[in-house]
Design an enzyme around this catalytic site. Structure first.
Site, PDB file in Angstrom:
ATOM      1  N   GLU A   1       0.855  -1.186   0.000  1.00  0.00           N
ATOM      2  CA  GLU A   1       0.000   0.000   0.000  1.00  0.00           C
ATOM      3  C   GLU A   1       0.896   1.243   0.000  1.00  0.00           C
ATOM      4  O   GLU A   1       1.295   1.733   1.063  1.00  0.00           O
ATOM      5  CB  GLU A   1      -0.892  -0.014   1.254  1.00  0.00           C
TER       6      GLU A   1
ATOM      7  N   ALA B   1      -8.766  -7.768   7.718  1.00  0.00           N
ATOM      8  CA  ALA B   1      -7.627  -7.229   8.454  1.00  0.00           C
ATOM      9  C   ALA B   1      -7.707  -7.862   9.838  1.00  0.00           C
ATOM     10  O   ALA B   1      -6.972  -8.803  10.150  1.00  0.00           O
ATOM     11  CB  ALA B   1      -7.679  -5.712   8.504  1.00  0.00           C
TER      12      ALA B   1
ATOM     13  N   CYS C   1      -3.175  -8.330  20.028  1.00  0.00           N
ATOM     14  CA  CYS C   1      -4.539  -8.775  19.767  1.00  0.00           C
ATOM     15  C   CYS C   1      -5.081  -9.479  21.006  1.00  0.00           C
ATOM     16  O   CYS C   1      -4.393 -10.299  21.620  1.00  0.00           O
ATOM     17  CB  CYS C   1      -4.542  -9.724  18.571  1.00  0.00           C
TER      18      CYS C   1
ATOM     19  N   TYR D   1      -6.320  10.744   3.175  1.00  0.00           N
ATOM     20  CA  TYR D   1      -4.956  10.914   2.653  1.00  0.00           C
ATOM     21  C   TYR D   1      -4.979  11.657   1.311  1.00  0.00           C
ATOM     22  O   TYR D   1      -6.037  11.884   0.719  1.00  0.00           O
ATOM     23  CB  TYR D   1      -4.262   9.557   2.575  1.00  0.00           C
TER      24      TYR D   1
ATOM     25  N   ASP E   1     -14.660   2.695   9.363  1.00  0.00           N
ATOM     26  CA  ASP E   1     -13.931   1.713   8.556  1.00  0.00           C
ATOM     27  C   ASP E   1     -13.555   0.506   9.400  1.00  0.00           C
ATOM     28  O   ASP E   1     -13.722  -0.637   8.998  1.00  0.00           O
ATOM     29  CB  ASP E   1     -12.673   2.371   7.982  1.00  0.00           C
TER      30      ASP E   1
END
Ligand code: ADP
Ligand code: SF4
Length: 686
Positions: free
Chosen positions: A104, A324, A366, A180, A270
């Protein structure tokens, strides 16, 4: 075992321009907190997902130029050829498992505050991008780009794409999302240019179009070119010739990218927390994209249910099922579906602790997967464990997150494990917390672990078993692990930022009292200086049952730390909707049973408000009496055949659930190993 044929569609290859994804499991770009300074940690983290069956594994944001500098937030860089090797570690690792690697490429524009590079941020028209939280803002304002700046940007993107190809990436992104730089050009309110890059929708989309073109030229037909774009705001704007501007932009750019990666615009929508949104929450915004372009489309939505994934593909919403968080919580999600072991998937709970790691500037953590980020550093593989070093039996006292995780990991290593809890239900603090508004999905922490433990012949589960010292001495387990949790105290908050002594007066409660079923008399004040989720959630729940609930915090916002998890704005909204009155920057200075004395945290100015009950959500203390008593027994322990006594989780150091799980996991990984050999490898840049 081969997979359930119902899910075959998920394992079909998908052509992406010049490359082919081996299946439809696509780990979309997401922040990992791992910069170029941690290239082995980063490669290990991404490799595990490729090994777990994700057909595409992407980086997080990789800056193409020092004018896109997010520091102190972590980000990757590809500023010159010296950066290529750090990324090649990841692409090699991903390719070892037959997956594609995506990068990315990113320019943050006015959103990157360039704190380190000190270059004036770039923007279409010189307008600042002001985040709601000043901590995420800077005070160096952006400047407007002229044509030569646009040419520079296109050159940086092309250089980045060439370097990405040299580093071995298969998919190279143009990133026009989340505030962005290329996204900033798309929004008419923000892009106020009067040249060919502003005004009409064709003009606003011109920069993205040119970025796609230079990227395609730069990769020379070797890599797929992906466009990642946020569509929430654009979908809300009526178009001239189509239902919305989002439709128009997708139509304009339709076949230019080899892949559309479509998403929402802001972190809270998101990467929506489960407390406020369910699985597949992006669908109403992105459902049209495939009707406008013939190119494949990937999107996300915290998909953990393979039926939802299949349904979106069959209904023509997406071609690739993006993940994700589900890929962090269980890197082996695709493999488990492939092997008809979907019941073993460790489902993401949507707590967004992973995001908080990025906001904290550290490698990903996590709650569900304690091995995330530890693959290279500690050598923890999510599915492989060192075998038991002996036939020893381990008794775990307490079946909360830490005890359950410890039991699962010891059992997977092959130890004989007994786990007892005084309650009839395992789960510890989650027994109560999952009943608070929106927190039911967090119960997956308990469900997954109990699912793993049940049916194992080397595990004994004892609910309804409050163990006293005498019981433990008689149980003939040479190793005892105390996981008895922590209790909330009634300590208040001093003027010098640490807790005072306990405030034990009539009708002063803690969350433990609410958990035990006490319904405080109204008006109730919840005084929160823990500042994570619990104070806000307790206030929200009480408001359903008691009139006049106030929430008081020493911080500037309700549940202030949840800024880190994207929950803060949604919590404020929920508290307001529930009728809770929010009072910030105040501390409780006294309570006489009818009135509360509140003091401004800065000026000390006091005021009073009517109050019948006070709930203090402040500090927890380890519930470690059992541990201390056992340790104090000395030789008597050995006479009972007990060789070791340890404590884990909140009984050791109170923290969030993520810390309790990590603590239980770490103990089990390191049990009967030589501590000197337990790796904590330091990474180094290449
Ligand atoms: P952690 O987050 O560290 O796992 P929790 O507070 O969530 O801690 O869980 C601790 C668990 O320990 C609770 O379920 C509690 O019922 C249990 N427990 C505490 N003392 C005993 C005891 N003496 N015997 C058995 N279970 C206990
Ligand atoms: Fe999911 Fe929470 Fe893990 Fe993030 S930290 S992947 S939200 S379980």
């Amino acid at each position: 075992m081969t997979r359930n044929p119902r899910f075959d569609v998920l394992f079909e290859p998908v052509r992406l321009g010049p490359v082919t994804a081996p299946n439809r499991f696509y780990q979309v770009p997401h922040a990992s907190g791992m910069t170029n300074a941690l290239p082995h940690v980063r490669a290990g983290f991404r490799e595990t997902k490729a090994e777990g069956g994700w057909g595409v594994v992407c980086t997080g944001a990789v800056s193409i130029h020092p004018s896109s500098d997010d520091s102190p937030l972590p980000f990757g860089i590809l500023w010159d050829d010296k950066d290529i090797r750090a990324h090649a570690l990841m692409t090699d690792a991903v390719h070892r498992h037959g997956s594609l690697a995506g990068i990315e490429l990113w320019h943050g524009g006015a959103c990157s505050l360039n704190r380190t590079s000190r270059i004036a941020p770039l923007s279409p028209s010189g307008m600042p991008w002001l985040s709601t939280h000043v901590g995420f803002q800077g005070n160096l304002r952006p400047r407007a780009m002229d044509r030569s700046d646009i040419r520079d940007l296109l050159r940086w993107q092309a250089d980045g794409a060439r370097r990405a190809r040299s580093a071995g990436f298969d998919i190279v992104y143009v990133y026009a999302g989340m505030g962005y730089l290329p996204y900033e050009f798309l929004l008419p309110e923000y892009n106020r240019r009067t040249d060919e890059y502003g005004g009409s929708i064709e003009n606003r989309a011109r920069l993205v179009k040119e970025m796609l073109e230079v990227t395609r030229d730069a990769v020379g037909g070797k890599c797929a070119v992906a466009l990642r774009i946020s569509l929430e705001e654009l979908r809300a704007k009526p178009g001239k010739h189509a239902p919305s501007e989002a439709h128009e932009i997708v139509a304009l750019l339709s076949d230019l990218p080899d892949l559309w990666d479509v998403k929402m615009d802001s972190s809270p929508t998101d990467c929506a927390p489960s407390r406020f949104s369910g699985e597949g929450s992006h669908e109403p915004i992105i459902d049209f994209v495939k009707t406008v372009t013939k190119k494949p489309v990937v999107g996300v939505g915290r998909f953990t249910s393979q039926d939802v994934m299949v349904s979106q593909i069959r209904r023509g919403v997406l071609d690739l099922s993006g993940g994700a968080r589900p890929s962090i919580a269980d890197p082996f999600l695709p493999k488990k579906i492939d092997e008809w072991r979907e019941h073993e998937i460790r489902e993401c709970i949507g707590c967004n602790v992973c995001i908080s790691s990025w906001h904290d500037g550290v490698p990903v953590r996590c709650t569900q997967n304690p091995t995330a980020g530890e693959e290279w550093r500690r050598g923890w593989h999510p599915e492989r464990f060192a075998p038991a070093a002996s036939e020893a039996a381990v008794l775990i006292v307490g079946g909360g997150p830490s005890g359950l995780e410890c039991a699962v990991t010891l059992a997977r290593r092959g130890y004989r494990v007994t786990i007892a809890d005084s309650s009839g239900e395992f789960g510890g603090r989650l027994r109560f917390e999952t009943r608070l508004p929106g927190l039911a999905a967090w119960g997956r922490v308990v469900d997954w672990r109990l699912g793993q433990l049940r049916g194992r012949s080397n595990v004994n589960l004892y609910p309804n078993s409050e163990l006293k010292v005498g019981d433990i001495l008689g149980l003939e387990h040479p190793h005892v692990v105390v996981a008895t949790g922590a209790r909330w105290t009634k300590m208040l908050y001093s003027t010098i930022e640490f807790p005072t002594e306990e405030f034990d007066a009539a009708r002063v409660y803690t969350p433990d009292d609410i958990a035990a079923g006490i319904l405080p008399e109204g008006p109730v004040a919840v005084f929160d200086f823990d500042n994570y989720y619990l104070g806000g959630a307790v206030a929200q729940q009480l408001a359903q049952r008691v009139a006049q609930v106030s929430y008081i915090t020493t911080a500037g916002h309700a549940s202030a730390w949840t800024l880190m998890t994207n929950e803060l704005p949604l919590i404020h909204r929920a508290l307001v909707a529930a009728g809770v009155r929010i009072h910030t920057l105040e501390r409780v200075a006294g309570f006489d049973g009818t009135e509360l004395a509140l003091a401004d945290v800065f000026s000390g100015t006091e005021r009073r408000m009517p109050c019948r009950s006070l709930v203090v959500v402040g500090v927890r203390a380890p519930h470690d009496e059992l541990y201390r008593y056992l340790k104090g027994l000395g030789p008597e322990l050995a006479r009972a055949g007990i060789e070791t006594v340890a404590r884990i989780g909140d009984a050791f150091a109170p923290g969030a659930i993520v810390h309790a799980v990590h603590s239980g996991h770490r103990f089990a990984r390191e049990f009967e190993t030589n501590p000197a050999e337990a790796p904590y490898t330091r990474d180094y840049p290449v």
